[in-house]
Design an enzyme around this catalytic site. Structure first.
Site, PDB file in Angstrom:
ATOM      1  CD  GLN A  62      -3.320   0.220   1.952  1.00 31.85           C
ATOM      2  OE1 GLN A  62      -3.330  -0.941   2.349  1.00 31.85           O
ATOM      3  NE2 GLN A  62      -4.227   1.089   2.314  1.00 31.85           N
TER       4      GLN A  62
ATOM      5  CD  GLN B 153       1.080  -9.692   5.454  1.00 35.25           C
ATOM      6  OE1 GLN B 153      -0.011  -9.153   5.486  1.00 35.25           O
ATOM      7  NE2 GLN B 153       1.770  -9.847   4.334  1.00 35.25           N
TER       8      GLN B 153
ATOM      9  CB  SER C 133       2.322  -5.040   3.818  1.00 32.74           C
ATOM     10  OG  SER C 133       1.095  -5.013   4.507  1.00 32.74           O
ATOM     11  CG  LEU C 134      -1.454  -5.377  -1.191  1.00 33.21           C
ATOM     12  CD1 LEU C 134      -2.701  -6.225  -1.133  1.00 33.21           C
ATOM     13  CD2 LEU C 134      -1.780  -3.992  -1.720  1.00 33.21           C
TER      14      LEU C 134
ATOM     15  NE  ARG D  91      -3.320  -8.110   3.794  1.00 32.81           N
ATOM     16  CZ  ARG D  91      -2.635  -6.980   3.763  1.00 32.81           C
ATOM     17  NH1 ARG D  91      -3.025  -5.984   2.995  1.00 32.81           N
ATOM     18  NH2 ARG D  91      -1.541  -6.840   4.511  1.00 32.81           N
TER      19      ARG D  91
ATOM     20  CG  HIS E 140       1.642  -4.950   9.312  1.00 35.67           C
ATOM     21  ND1 HIS E 140       1.541  -6.266   8.914  1.00 35.67           N
ATOM     22  CD2 HIS E 140       1.521  -4.193   8.194  1.00 35.67           C
ATOM     23  CE1 HIS E 140       1.378  -6.293   7.598  1.00 35.67           C
ATOM     24  NE2 HIS E 140       1.353  -5.058   7.152  1.00 35.67           N
TER      25      HIS E 140
END
Length: 295
Positions: free
Chosen positions: A9, A244, A88-89, A113, A195
């Protein structure tokens, strides 16, 4: 060895993916398929939308995933990863790229998500802040001293760490970190505490979707955010993917491990050039560039 890395992101930009759609029939087919799966025209948002339109979580995450995965598909035979990782993503894009997830399943999980994270943000407001110029251990220690929830969330490169948690706790941590000599401790314009433990409701919701999705044996190892180690076992990949959302993104550690395991060439697949910059800051000797379609 070639390490292909996939952004997360923040890498989005207006008009993203339009060139691929116009030039490659395969890209057009994948984008149209995505519109059907998502139930709205993500292509309109990506190709014609403003920067604000692209900031909506339900748009941002699928848009970055699509740009990355479509680009990896049109690379054709030149796409030969020895290892993959995603920030991440970007981990979802990486799992489609190495064959663990199908395009359709990857997109559905990313959409779920995004919605789960949005709901978690509304349930418990939180924020994130970028901290520059301090050792990781110092940031971790000072966060532990602050009352409330504030944790290290993104280990981006040496001297650049993002913290995440409750708004008041993050603000207090920023003051402490500046007092300890941080060059900057800047609250980021994000919708929630990604996170961090505040994402627990999203983690539970996404866990059910991940458990119900078919995972195939990957064509090469993925270095996952949670452990920063090479993983090929599908059950372990699944567990790490669920963990995650509430665990930190160990990007510095992942890149170092990939280099230790033989990666010399890092190729960023998707919008922007953020990961190339981070790779060079983590290991100055590593080659890093954007993926390009030849011909």
């Amino acid at each position: 060895m070639n390490a292909y890395v996939f952004p997360g992101q923040g890498a989005q930009f207006p008009g993203m993916g339009k060139d691929l759609y116009e030039k490659y029939p395969l890209a057009q087919q994948l984008f149209e398929n995505a519109n059907d799966i998502l139930g709205f025209s993500i292509t309109d948002a990506m190709f014609e939308g403003s920067a604000d339109d692209l900031k909506e979580t339900k748009v941002t995450q699928p848009a970055i995933f699509l740009h990355s995965v479509v680009l990896s598909k049109v690379l054709g035979d030149s796409f030969k990863p020895d290892m993959v990782a995603g920030h991440s993503l970007g981990e979802f894009s990486a799992l489609v790229a190495n064959g663990t997830l199908s395009f359709e399943d990857g997109l559905k999980l990313v959409a779920q998500r995004a919605q789960a994270m949005q709901k978690a943000c509304e349930l418990q407001p939180g924020t994130m802040a970028a901290v520059l110029g301090l050792e990781d251990a110092v940031v971790e220690h000072l966060c532990q001293e602050v009352p409330g929830v504030v944790v290290a969330a993104n280990y981006n490169c040496p001297g650049q760490l993002v913290i995440s948690g409750e708004v008041e706790a993050v603000n207090q941590a920023c003051e402490k970190l500046k007092g300890a000599g941080a060059r900057r401790a800047l609250v980021l314009p994000v919708g929630g505490a990604f996170h961090s433990p505040l994402m627990q409701p999203a983690r539970e919701e996404l866990a059910a979707a991940i458990e119900a999705t078919a995972f195939s044996t990957p064509s090469c190892p993925i270095y996952q955010n949670v452990t920063a180690m090479a993983v090929t076992d599908t059950e372990q990949i699944r567990k790490n993917l669920i963990a995650q959302l509430t665990a930190p993104v160990r990007w510095t550690q992942s890149v170092r491990q990939m280099v230790a395991d033989g990666a010399s060439n890092f190729i960023e697949v998707g919008p922007g050039k953020v990961l190339q910059g981070l790779v060079k800051k983590i290991d100055a000797a590593a080659e890093a560039r954007s993926a390009e379609v030849l011909g």
